[in-house]
Design an enzyme around this catalytic site. Structure first.
Site, short mmCIF file in Angstrom:
data_model
loop_
_atom_site.label_atom_id
_atom_site.label_comp_id
_atom_site.label_asym_id
_atom_site.label_seq_id
_atom_site.Cartn_x
_atom_site.Cartn_y
_atom_site.Cartn_z
N GLN A 1 21.27 33.36 50.05
CA GLN A 1 22.63 32.86 49.89
C GLN A 1 23.63 33.73 50.63
O GLN A 1 23.32 34.82 51.12
CB GLN A 1 22.99 32.83 48.39
CG GLN A 1 22.91 34.19 47.73
CD GLN A 1 23.10 34.12 46.22
OE1 GLN A 1 24.08 34.64 45.69
NE2 GLN A 1 22.15 33.46 45.52
N HIS B 1 28.24 34.51 50.51
CA HIS B 1 29.57 34.22 49.99
C HIS B 1 30.55 34.19 51.16
O HIS B 1 30.42 34.99 52.10
CB HIS B 1 30.01 35.28 48.98
CG HIS B 1 28.98 35.56 47.93
ND1 HIS B 1 28.49 34.58 47.10
CD2 HIS B 1 28.33 36.70 47.58
CE1 HIS B 1 27.58 35.11 46.28
NE2 HIS B 1 27.48 36.39 46.56
N GLU C 1 30.81 42.39 46.70
CA GLU C 1 30.20 42.90 45.47
C GLU C 1 29.37 44.15 45.73
O GLU C 1 29.01 44.46 46.87
CB GLU C 1 29.32 41.82 44.84
CG GLU C 1 28.21 41.32 45.73
CD GLU C 1 27.62 39.99 45.27
OE1 GLU C 1 28.30 39.24 44.55
OE2 GLU C 1 26.48 39.68 45.66
N HIS D 1 22.05 37.29 51.74
CA HIS D 1 21.34 38.17 50.82
C HIS D 1 20.61 37.38 49.74
O HIS D 1 20.86 36.18 49.54
CB HIS D 1 22.32 39.13 50.14
CG HIS D 1 23.36 38.43 49.30
ND1 HIS D 1 24.54 37.99 49.83
CD2 HIS D 1 23.40 38.07 47.99
CE1 HIS D 1 25.27 37.41 48.89
NE2 HIS D 1 24.58 37.44 47.75
N ARG E 1 24.14 28.37 49.00
CA ARG E 1 22.69 28.58 49.07
C ARG E 1 22.15 28.12 50.41
O ARG E 1 22.41 27.01 50.85
CB ARG E 1 21.97 27.81 47.95
CG ARG E 1 22.28 28.27 46.55
CD ARG E 1 21.33 27.64 45.54
NE ARG E 1 21.86 27.78 44.18
CZ ARG E 1 22.49 26.81 43.54
NH1 ARG E 1 22.63 25.61 44.10
NH2 ARG E 1 22.95 27.01 42.32
#
Length: 327
Positions: A100, A102, A118, A176, A196
């Site tokens: 996936q 972001h 993150e 990642h 995804r």
């Protein structure tokens, strides 16, 4: 109103890749029989809002707190509707997560998503646990796209074995996946947008294949991001034991503190700034604003900006993650 150290009730999320390790490792009271992949420890999102667990404000939620006392929480003016800036989770990865990405801040609005940067702190790992993060050297967008179509896109990913205490920083745009066998403290930007790329040809909890997001994924991936390393900064002496800097980013600064039994951790927040403490191992007791709060392993405590000082006591040997805003 006088604010004090705040702990919250966790919100458990079933995930197809989840397990039961949060009960075993951190004594979380999981729903019977559920495969829990995520425990949202501090959250101010439409999908889940944290409820204060103790003290005079017990039962109020973080959305209420940000609406009525946001400036006292963050130490600055808060816009109407502004949400708490961080989302704090525990992850139990009993199986591989989807490959996936972001969306980066530069593309998120265009893609109708939210950027999400993150950090992963590996609190517990099984032998052979690993992560997929960034790209193998030489992988191109064309090869990546072709391998999505033939089901071999995992071959494009750089892979790290993981061990307890490892740390990985994952900026928006870095492709990642967490592999099975990892229990992770995830500290992130307040976002839950995930695109995804590939989900191992499995079905979700509803028995149906989970949705993929190929076009927004390809628009989000940084195709120059090869072989990103784990965080490798060494620990340094600290008044409470040792301090290891983990992340210095515009969204947050994160340190690991290793503290011997019987020590007191100094409250090193800048004046008028909030902070978070997350306990990886051991336990702390935080006292301030007339309230004393025990925080066991797997727990987090929010120190509001309006709380001018607090006392942080350690009983047994303890590992703490300390989160603060960028200076």
């Amino acid at each position: 109103m006088s604010l004090y150290p705040l702990t919250f009730q966790p919100i458990f999320k079933e995930r197809v890749w989840g397990g039961r390790n949060l009960a075993e490792l951190f004594q979380k009271s999981l729903p019977p029989g559920a495969v829990i992949g995520e425990s949202w420890e501090i959250t101010d999102r439409p999908e889940g809002v944290s409820v204060i667990a103790q003290g005079p404000l017990a039962g109020k939620d973080l959305r209420w707190l940000m609406t009525h006392h946001g400036a006292e929480v963050l130490g600055r003016a808060v816009a109407p509707g502004e949400r708490f800036p961080w989302l704090i989770k525990l992850l139990d990865c009993n199986d591989d997560l989807s490959l996936q990405v972001h969306p980066p801040a530069s593309r998120a609005e265009e893609l109708r998503g939210e950027p999400k940067t993150e950090m992963w702190y590996f609190a517990d790992t099984r032998p052979g646990a690993r992560i997929y993060v960034g790209l193998r050297p030489g992988v191109t967008r064309e090869e990546f796209t072709r391998r999505i179509a033939d089901g071999s896109v995992a071959e494009c990913f750089h892979v790290h074995e993981t061990h307890t205490g490892d740390v990985m920083f994952v900026p928006s745009g870095r492709v990642h996946a967490l592999g099975g066998g990892n229990v992770v403290f995830e500290i992130q930007q307040n976002s839950d947008t995930t695109y995804r790329v590939f989900d191992w040809n499995r079905v979700g909890l509803d028995g149906k294949p989970r949705e993929l997001h190929i076009e927004p994924s390809l628009a989000s991936i940084d195709f120059t991001d090869f072989q990103p390393p784990l965080v490798e900064d060494p620990a340094h002496p600290h008044p409470a034991g040792s301090r290891r800097p983990l992340v210095q980013h515009a969204l947050f600064h994160i340190d690991e503190l290793q503290v011997p039994a019987g020590q007191t951790i100094p409250d090193e927040r800048a004046a008028g700034q909030p902070g978070l403490l997350g306990v990886v191992r051991g336990g702390i007791t935080v006292t301030g604003g007339g309230v004393s709060v025990p925080v066991p392993a797997g727990g987090f405590v929010l120190l509001p900006a309006a709380l001018e000082s607090c006392r942080i006591e350690v009983g047994e040997p303890t590992v703490v993650l300390r989160v603060s805003p960028a200076a």
